[in-house]
Design a protein around this motif. Structure first.
Motif, PDB file in Angstrom:
ATOM      1  N   PRO A  20       0.773  -1.243   0.000  1.00 15.90           N
ATOM      2  CA  PRO A  20       0.000   0.000   0.000  1.00 15.90           C
ATOM      3  C   PRO A  20       0.806   1.297   0.000  1.00 15.90           C
ATOM      4  CG  PRO A  20       0.016  -0.938   2.183  1.00 15.90           C
ATOM      5  CD  PRO A  20       0.731  -1.926   1.281  1.00 15.90           C
ATOM      6  N   GLY A  21       2.109   1.230  -0.017  1.00 14.11           N
ATOM      7  CA  GLY A  21       2.904   2.464   0.015  1.00 14.11           C
ATOM      8  C   GLY A  21       2.583   3.451  -1.088  1.00 14.11           C
ATOM      9  N   PRO A  22       2.646   3.028  -2.352  1.00 17.92           N
ATOM     10  CA  PRO A  22       2.402   3.991  -3.432  1.00 17.92           C
ATOM     11  C   PRO A  22       0.935   4.430  -3.518  1.00 17.92           C
ATOM     12  CG  PRO A  22       3.561   2.031  -4.239  1.00 17.92           C
ATOM     13  CD  PRO A  22       3.111   1.742  -2.845  1.00 17.92           C
ATOM     14  N   LEU A  23       0.740   5.695  -3.802  1.00 18.54           N
ATOM     15  CA  LEU A  23      -0.582   6.251  -4.043  1.00 18.54           C
ATOM     16  C   LEU A  23      -0.801   6.214  -5.547  1.00 18.54           C
ATOM     17  CD1 LEU A  23      -3.020   7.716  -2.783  1.00 18.54           C
ATOM     18  CD2 LEU A  23      -1.770   9.858  -3.112  1.00 18.54           C
ATOM     19  N   ILE A  24      -1.865   5.541  -5.990  1.00 20.01           N
ATOM     20  CA  ILE A  24      -2.117   5.334  -7.415  1.00 20.01           C
ATOM     21  C   ILE A  24      -3.297   6.193  -7.852  1.00 20.01           C
ATOM     22  CG2 ILE A  24      -2.548   3.623  -9.228  1.00 20.01           C
ATOM     23  CD1 ILE A  24       0.055   3.117  -7.628  1.00 20.01           C
ATOM     24  N   VAL A  25      -3.141   6.865  -9.003  1.00 24.23           N
ATOM     25  CA  VAL A  25      -4.207   7.700  -9.555  1.00 24.23           C
ATOM     26  C   VAL A  25      -4.451   7.324 -11.013  1.00 24.23           C
ATOM     27  CG1 VAL A  25      -3.699   9.634  -8.017  1.00 24.23           C
ATOM     28  CG2 VAL A  25      -2.668   9.577 -10.291  1.00 24.23           C
ATOM     29  N   SER A  26      -5.694   7.539 -11.452  1.00 27.11           N
ATOM     30  CA  SER A  26      -6.040   7.288 -12.850  1.00 27.11           C
ATOM     31  C   SER A  26      -5.492   8.412 -13.728  1.00 27.11           C
ATOM     32  CB  SER A  26      -7.554   7.218 -13.014  1.00 27.11           C
ATOM     33  OG  SER A  26      -8.113   8.504 -12.833  1.00 27.11           O
ATOM     34  N   GLU A  27      -5.459   8.156 -15.012  1.00 28.24           N
ATOM     35  CA  GLU A  27      -5.011   9.174 -15.955  1.00 28.24           C
ATOM     36  C   GLU A  27      -5.947  10.383 -15.940  1.00 28.24           C
ATOM     37  OE1 GLU A  27      -3.113   9.387 -20.390  1.00 28.24           O
ATOM     38  OE2 GLU A  27      -4.625   7.839 -20.036  1.00 28.24           O
ATOM     39  N   ASP A  28      -7.254  10.143 -15.766  1.00 31.50           N
ATOM     40  CA  ASP A  28      -8.202  11.260 -15.694  1.00 31.50           C
ATOM     41  C   ASP A  28      -7.916  12.169 -14.499  1.00 31.50           C
ATOM     42  OD1 ASP A  28      -9.503  10.414 -17.986  1.00 31.50           O
ATOM     43  OD2 ASP A  28     -11.090   9.367 -16.886  1.00 31.50           O
ATOM     44  N   LEU A  29      -7.631  11.587 -13.347  1.00 32.13           N
ATOM     45  CA  LEU A  29      -7.294  12.387 -12.170  1.00 32.13           C
ATOM     46  C   LEU A  29      -5.974  13.118 -12.398  1.00 32.13           C
ATOM     47  CD1 LEU A  29      -7.677  13.462  -9.347  1.00 32.13           C
ATOM     48  CD2 LEU A  29      -6.953  11.241  -8.440  1.00 32.13           C
ATOM     49  N   LYS A  30      -5.011  12.449 -12.990  1.00 35.92           N
ATOM     50  CA  LYS A  30      -3.728  13.081 -13.321  1.00 35.92           C
ATOM     51  C   LYS A  30      -3.960  14.321 -14.176  1.00 35.92           C
ATOM     52  CE  LYS A  30       0.456  12.090 -16.081  1.00 35.92           C
ATOM     53  NZ  LYS A  30       0.280  12.988 -17.219  1.00 35.92           N
ATOM     54  N   ARG A  31      -4.766  14.185 -15.225  1.00 35.89           N
ATOM     55  CA  ARG A  31      -5.033  15.323 -16.114  1.00 35.89           C
ATOM     56  C   ARG A  31      -5.745  16.460 -15.378  1.00 35.89           C
ATOM     57  NH1 ARG A  31      -7.056  11.754 -21.031  1.00 35.89           N
ATOM     58  NH2 ARG A  31      -5.035  11.258 -21.950  1.00 35.89           N
ATOM     59  N   ALA A  32      -6.699  16.114 -14.525  1.00 36.75           N
ATOM     60  CA  ALA A  32      -7.428  17.136 -13.773  1.00 36.75           C
ATOM     61  C   ALA A  32      -6.479  17.923 -12.865  1.00 36.75           C
ATOM     62  CB  ALA A  32      -8.549  16.504 -12.957  1.00 36.75           C
ATOM     63  N   LEU A  33      -5.524  17.243 -12.238  1.00 39.33           N
ATOM     64  CA  LEU A  33      -4.545  17.924 -11.386  1.00 39.33           C
ATOM     65  C   LEU A  33      -3.603  18.790 -12.220  1.00 39.33           C
ATOM     66  CD1 LEU A  33      -3.837  14.970  -8.961  1.00 39.33           C
ATOM     67  CD2 LEU A  33      -4.916  17.157  -8.353  1.00 39.33           C
ATOM     68  N   GLU A  34      -3.228  18.297 -13.380  1.00 36.59           N
ATOM     69  CA  GLU A  34      -2.372  19.092 -14.274  1.00 36.59           C
ATOM     70  C   GLU A  34      -3.129  20.313 -14.805  1.00 36.59           C
ATOM     71  OE1 GLU A  34       0.540  15.535 -15.952  1.00 36.59           O
ATOM     72  OE2 GLU A  34      -1.349  15.949 -17.007  1.00 36.59           O
ATOM     73  N   ASP A  35      -4.431  20.153 -15.066  1.00 35.33           N
ATOM     74  CA  ASP A  35      -5.236  21.259 -15.594  1.00 35.33           C
ATOM     75  C   ASP A  35      -5.313  22.440 -14.621  1.00 35.33           C
ATOM     76  OD1 ASP A  35      -5.700  19.885 -17.934  1.00 35.33           O
ATOM     77  OD2 ASP A  35      -7.765  19.308 -17.429  1.00 35.33           O
ATOM     78  N   VAL A  36      -5.303  22.161 -13.318  1.00 31.37           N
ATOM     79  CA  VAL A  36      -5.338  23.257 -12.338  1.00 31.37           C
ATOM     80  C   VAL A  36      -3.937  23.743 -11.979  1.00 31.37           C
ATOM     81  CG1 VAL A  36      -7.575  22.581 -11.392  1.00 31.37           C
ATOM     82  CG2 VAL A  36      -5.472  21.742 -10.297  1.00 31.37           C
ATOM     83  N   LYS A  37      -2.945  23.198 -12.694  1.00 33.05           N
ATOM     84  CA  LYS A  37      -1.540  23.594 -12.512  1.00 33.05           C
ATOM     85  C   LYS A  37      -1.068  23.431 -11.068  1.00 33.05           C
ATOM     86  CE  LYS A  37      -1.522  26.678 -16.510  1.00 33.05           C
ATOM     87  NZ  LYS A  37      -1.929  25.643 -17.362  1.00 33.05           N
ATOM     88  N   ALA A  38      -1.434  22.296 -10.490  1.00 26.16           N
ATOM     89  CA  ALA A  38      -1.006  21.986  -9.124  1.00 26.16           C
ATOM     90  C   ALA A  38       0.518  21.820  -9.084  1.00 26.16           C
ATOM     91  CB  ALA A  38      -1.680  20.715  -8.649  1.00 26.16           C
ATOM     92  N   THR A  39       1.127  22.327  -8.028  1.00 25.87           N
ATOM     93  CA  THR A  39       2.575  22.241  -7.894  1.00 25.87           C
ATOM     94  C   THR A  39       2.973  21.063  -7.003  1.00 25.87           C
ATOM     95  OG1 THR A  39       2.547  23.723  -5.975  1.00 25.87           O
ATOM     96  CG2 THR A  39       2.883  24.736  -8.160  1.00 25.87           C
ATOM     97  N   GLY A  40       4.163  20.538  -7.246  1.00 27.02           N
ATOM     98  CA  GLY A  40       4.714  19.478  -6.400  1.00 27.02           C
ATOM     99  C   GLY A  40       4.429  18.073  -6.869  1.00 27.02           C
ATOM    100  N   LEU A  41       3.733  17.909  -7.986  1.00 25.23           N
ATOM    101  CA  LEU A  41       3.332  16.588  -8.456  1.00 25.23           C
ATOM    102  C   LEU A  41       4.358  15.936  -9.369  1.00 25.23           C
ATOM    103  CD1 LEU A  41      -0.247  17.665  -9.530  1.00 25.23           C
ATOM    104  CD2 LEU A  41       0.318  16.442  -7.445  1.00 25.23           C
ATOM    105  N   GLN A  42       4.482  14.652  -9.223  1.00 22.24           N
ATOM    106  CA  GLN A  42       5.283  13.854 -10.152  1.00 22.24           C
ATOM    107  C   GLN A  42       4.532  12.547 -10.365  1.00 22.24           C
ATOM    108  OE1 GLN A  42       9.077  12.244  -8.773  1.00 22.24           O
ATOM    109  NE2 GLN A  42       9.959  12.740 -10.763  1.00 22.24           N
ATOM    110  N   PHE A  43       4.379  12.147 -11.615  1.00 22.86           N
ATOM    111  CA  PHE A  43       3.609  10.948 -11.960  1.00 22.86           C
ATOM    112  C   PHE A  43       4.523   9.926 -12.632  1.00 22.86           C
ATOM    113  CE2 PHE A  43       0.665  14.536 -12.129  1.00 22.86           C
ATOM    114  CZ  PHE A  43      -0.358  14.080 -11.323  1.00 22.86           C
ATOM    115  N   LEU A  44       4.466   8.683 -12.144  1.00 25.44           N
ATOM    116  CA  LEU A  44       5.223   7.590 -12.752  1.00 25.44           C
ATOM    117  C   LEU A  44       4.237   6.532 -13.230  1.00 25.44           C
ATOM    118  CD1 LEU A  44       7.959   7.194  -9.997  1.00 25.44           C
ATOM    119  CD2 LEU A  44       8.152   8.430 -12.153  1.00 25.44           C
ATOM    120  N   PRO A  45       4.298   6.141 -14.499  1.00 23.85           N
ATOM    121  CA  PRO A  45       3.341   5.143 -15.006  1.00 23.85           C
ATOM    122  C   PRO A  45       3.480   3.808 -14.272  1.00 23.85           C
ATOM    123  CG  PRO A  45       4.804   5.915 -16.767  1.00 23.85           C
ATOM    124  CD  PRO A  45       5.248   6.559 -15.499  1.00 23.85           C
ATOM    125  N   VAL A  46       2.347   3.204 -14.000  1.00 25.80           N
ATOM    126  CA  VAL A  46       2.337   1.862 -13.411  1.00 25.80           C
ATOM    127  C   VAL A  46       1.528   0.936 -14.312  1.00 25.80           C
ATOM    128  CG1 VAL A  46       2.681   2.612 -11.040  1.00 25.80           C
ATOM    129  CG2 VAL A  46       0.355   2.357 -11.904  1.00 25.80           C
TER     130      VAL A  46
END
Length: 188
Positions: A162-188
């Motif tokens: 359970p260590g890694p926090l997993i997000v869908s591509e749609d959530l990733k895009r929504a966070l990028e759309d609001v220009k959130a800072t501090g994020l890094q996404f690695l494909p799983v």
């Protein structure tokens, strides 16, 4: 269309960024309690939670505090709630010296979707001297999820690891759309 998922990390390479310490409750540190925020299960909300700033610097919209506890600026709360309804819990937390409101982000779903064939997995064995852990994952590298077993999950942790926090591509895009800072996404 095949869904894609990503591990959500904080971008530790950002220059002059802050680093947050372990969350504390009003009575101070309570060893073991911090893990509840990263188990992939709902938690009983604490009151008066605070997080010290370990290394001063630029505040971020998304950070991993001590013990990899996700912390988000309140401006991201609507994004998580809209994209992952019923799969997220936001617990108010004060960041020492910060007037802005932040929340601990708790993924409330634990999904049995680890793709063992595509990941590099090691399990505890009898030879490791920890009989209570035999058969459990001792390490997972190059984590991959089996998309067919994810179901409707958008934000989750992986059962057994359970260590890694997993997000869908749609959530990733929504966070990028609001220009959130501090994020890094690695494909799983």
């Amino acid at each position: 269309m095949l869904r894609r998922f990503f591990e959500l990390h904080d971008d530790v390479a950002l220059p002059k960024r802050w680093h947050l310490a372990d969350p504390l409750d009003p009575e101070g540190p309570r060893p073991g309690d911090v893990w509840r925020y990263t188990e992939g299960l709902p938690v009983q909300e604490g009151r008066g939670l605070r997080i010290p700033v370990e290394v001063p610097g630029r505040p971020l919209d998304f950070s991993l505090a001590g013990m990899s506890v996700p912390v988000v600026h309140v401006r991201l709360a609507p994004v998580f709630l809209a994209q992952a309804p019923g799969q997220v819990q936001l617990i108010p937390v004060g960041i020492e010296g910060q007037p802005e409101q932040y929340c601990i982000l708790v993924a409330t779903r634990l999904v049995d979707c680890l793709d063992e064939a595509a990941s590099r997995v090691r399990r505890w064995g009898p030879e490791d001297g920890l009989p209570e852990k035999v058969g459990q994952y001792s390490s997972v590298r190059d984590l991959r999820v089996d998309v067919a077993r994810v179901g409707d999950a958008v934000l989750f942790r992986v059962k057994g690891w359970p260590g890694p926090l997993i997000v869908s591509e749609d959530l990733k895009r929504a966070l990028e759309d609001v220009k959130a800072t501090g994020l890094q996404f690695l494909p799983v």
